[in-house]
Design a protein around this motif. Structure first.
Motif, PDB file in Angstrom:
ATOM      1  N   UNK B  62       0.809  -1.151  -0.001  1.00 13.98           N
ATOM      2  CA  UNK B  62       0.151  -0.045  -0.103  1.00 13.98           C
ATOM      3  C   UNK B  62       0.838   1.245  -0.042  1.00 13.98           C
ATOM      4  N   UNK B  64       0.257   3.833   1.657  1.00 12.52           N
ATOM      5  CA  UNK B  64       0.202   4.401   2.933  1.00 12.52           C
ATOM      6  C   UNK B  64       1.417   3.923   3.653  1.00 12.52           C
ATOM      7  N   UNK B  65       2.014   2.679   3.296  1.00 15.68           N
ATOM      8  CA  UNK B  65       3.161   1.877   4.190  1.00 15.68           C
ATOM      9  C   UNK B  65       4.412   2.780   3.562  1.00 15.68           C
ATOM     10  N   UNK B  68       4.603   6.241   5.026  1.00 10.07           N
ATOM     11  CA  UNK B  68       5.170   6.325   6.718  1.00 10.07           C
ATOM     12  C   UNK B  68       6.480   5.555   6.480  1.00 10.07           C
ATOM     13  N   UNK B  69       6.916   4.508   5.747  1.00  8.74           N
ATOM     14  CA  UNK B  69       8.444   4.124   5.703  1.00  8.74           C
ATOM     15  C   UNK B  69       9.416   5.248   5.502  1.00  8.74           C
ATOM     16  N   UNK B  72       8.431   8.310   8.272  1.00  2.71           N
ATOM     17  CA  UNK B  72       9.011   7.942   9.937  1.00  2.71           C
ATOM     18  C   UNK B  72      10.168   7.006   9.899  1.00  2.71           C
ATOM     19  N   UNK B  73      10.055   6.254   8.784  1.00  4.43           N
ATOM     20  CA  UNK B  73      11.132   5.036   9.029  1.00  4.43           C
ATOM     21  C   UNK B  73      12.717   5.600   8.640  1.00  4.43           C
ATOM     22  N   UNK B  74      12.819   6.482   7.618  1.00  2.79           N
ATOM     23  CA  UNK B  74      13.836   7.115   6.992  1.00  2.79           C
ATOM     24  C   UNK B  74      14.342   7.934   8.121  1.00  2.79           C
ATOM     25  N   UNK B  76      14.547   7.821  11.083  1.00  3.06           N
ATOM     26  CA  UNK B  76      15.037   7.289  12.419  1.00  3.06           C
ATOM     27  C   UNK B  76      16.402   6.634  12.013  1.00  3.06           C
ATOM     28  N   UNK B  77      16.757   6.477  10.861  1.00  4.86           N
ATOM     29  CA  UNK B  77      18.160   6.057  10.941  1.00  4.86           C
ATOM     30  C   UNK B  77      19.035   7.217  10.828  1.00  4.86           C
ATOM     31  N   UNK B 167      -3.061  10.961   0.504  1.00  2.00           N
ATOM     32  CA  UNK B 167      -2.239  10.137   1.562  1.00  2.00           C
ATOM     33  C   UNK B 167      -1.519  11.374   2.226  1.00  2.00           C
ATOM     34  N   UNK B 169      -2.042  13.618   3.580  1.00  2.00           N
ATOM     35  CA  UNK B 169      -2.945  14.502   4.688  1.00  2.00           C
ATOM     36  C   UNK B 169      -2.504  13.514   6.042  1.00  2.00           C
ATOM     37  N   UNK B 170      -1.921  12.385   5.866  1.00  2.00           N
ATOM     38  CA  UNK B 170      -1.558  11.626   6.996  1.00  2.00           C
ATOM     39  C   UNK B 170      -0.139  11.898   7.462  1.00  2.00           C
TER      40      UNK B 170
END
Lengths: 227, 226
Positions: B62, B64-65, B68-69, B72-74, B76-77, B167, B169-170
């Protein structure tokens, strides 16, 4: 399961709920899609206009907007009704599973209607006439001739709609339904391992879509053989 | 209707956000998609394998994944957080455009691949018989023919990306859907808000469909049957 940092069980539950939501939306959505496809083929003008308006609006609007609308709309509508019933201001939020499945079914119905309509258009007139010439009743002709042909012709498009639906279930995590995506977000927030948990989510969605691509291929093969 | 009149400035800003997300996403996605699509056909085996992974991942998960990846994900690295990359990766607008671009590049590359492979073999063989180089084969025979197959499919992809901008908007961006969400929860009038916002999206889809119809008719030579 150290890779899941203790969230393995929760995520498994999430996968299960994602599958249940997708299957429920598929079954309601197919019914809506069939009804709208018949409306679009109707000879009565106002029924046709309604069918066309439905697919135009649903297919022209982001799913997220429809999901948010069903969520907020149902809350307001039910709360208003309840306030009238009780006589004082009350606040009721319907379960997110209900608004999620309604929204996804409505959306899937809009896309499926176009796919089914395409399948209906592809039924050769000659086959239907041949069925009549062989003395099949209209009921028999529907079940033995038309439906298998419609199924065969609309299956590839419906398969794509189904794959899109599986991916769209992730959107109802945004109205806090605890399916796969929501569980992964909770796990990510809890452990601060965002990348890991979104990668897990991606992998699980990928296996779900991969499995279903295989199933659709098998179904298509079978649909081409019979008849 | 008064929701729209009261907030028309916000609606205008949201419309600009939606359109710039779409424009930036589609433009960068297309620039990525052309080499990926061509390498998927012409590239050496390991490269072809990489393009398959790219297409499978971005088409099988999706959006959305993916959003977020990246958002939020990058972040954090450490490598991203403590380098110049952070100046762009902390911007939600950039992350949304990146996600849209990568997503649409996979779908568009797949459309390009399909269109090129559908060019009739005879046309290509005729070109080879005339001694055309690979480059000339592509520019004079494959591209014009593939373009006619590419355009209708790409038209649907453009509309999908318009809707996919919702998306954003998320991740805190105020596009049309983000604004609608705010208005729905603030005014407690989801029905009007939904219909106004849906009307704007449907109008945009209608305009885009028209534009693609015109481009398609331009790409088809007049007086010839295909």
């Amino acid at each position: 399961m150290s890779f899941f940092l203790g969230w393995g069980r929760e995520i498994t539950l999430g996968v299960f709920l994602t599958i249940v939501t997708a299957l429920m939306s598929l079954s309601f959505g197919i019914v809506i899609g069939l009804a709208v496809a018949l409306l679009k083929r109707s000879t009565r003008n106002w029924l046709k206009v309604f069918g066309d308006a439905y697919t135009t609006v649903i297919r022209g609007t982001p799913e997220l907007l429809i999901i948010l609308f069903v969520y907020f709309g149902s809350t307001i509508a039910i709360s208003k009704l309840a306030s009238l019933w009780v006589g004082k201001e009350t606040w009721i939020t319907p379960p997110v599973l209900v608004s999620g499945v309604i929204a996804l079914s409505v959306v899937f119905g809009g896309y499926a209607a176009e796919s089914i309509r395409g399948g209906m258009l592809a039924v050769p007139v000659g086959q239907v006439e041949a069925a009549a010439a062989f003395g099949l009743s209209s009921f028999q002709s529907l079940f033995y001739v038309k439906i298998p042909l419609i199924w065969r012709h609309s299956l590839p498009a419906l398969g794509n709609n189904w794959l899109a639906l599986i991916k769209s279930t992730s959107l109802i995590s945004l109205i806090s339904m605890e399916e796969l995506m929501r569980k992964c977000t909770l796990a990510a927030n809890d452990t601060s391992h965002y990348f890991r948990f979104y990668l897990i989510a991606a992998g699980l969605y990928l296996s779900l879509t991969g499995l279903n691509v295989y199933i659709i291929h098998r179904l298509e093969k079978k649909a081409r053989q019979c008849g | 209707m008064d929701i729209f009149i009261d907030n028309y400035r916000l609606y205008l800003q949201a419309l600009v956000t939606t359109l710039s997300l779409m424009g930036a996403g589609l433009a960068s996605g297309f620039i990525l998609a052309v080499p990926i699509g061509l390498l998927a056909i012409e590239g050496p085996r390991p490269i072809r394998f990489l393009t398959t992974i790219h297409m499978t991942f971005f088409r099988g998960t999706p959006l959305l994944v993916q959003v977020f990846m990246i958002y939020y994900g990058l972040g954090q690295i450490d490598l991203v957080r403590h380098s110049f990359l952070w100046t762009v990766f902390k911007e939600p607008f950039f992350c949304a455009v990146l996600a849209l671009a990568l997503n649409t590049s996979a779908y568009t590359a797949n459309i390009i691949k399909g269109a090129v492979l559908s060019v009739p073999k005879g046309e290509v063989e005729a070109g080879q018989a005339f001694g055309f180089s690979r480059l000339k084969l592509y520019s004079h025979i494959i591209a014009p023919s593939a373009l006619r197959l590419f355009l209708p499919a790409y038209g649907s992809e453009v509309i999908i990306i318009l809707k996919a901008t919702s998306l954003a908007s998320t991740i805190t961006l105020l596009d049309l859907t983000g604004l609608a969400k705010n208005l729905m929860s603030r005014t407690f009038r989801p029905f009007e808000t939904f219909f106004i916002t849906a009307l704007i999206y449907v109008t945009l889809v209608f305009i885009l469909t028209r534009i693609f119809k015109i481009i398609e008719s331009q790409a088809t030579p007049k007086g010839e049957e295909f």
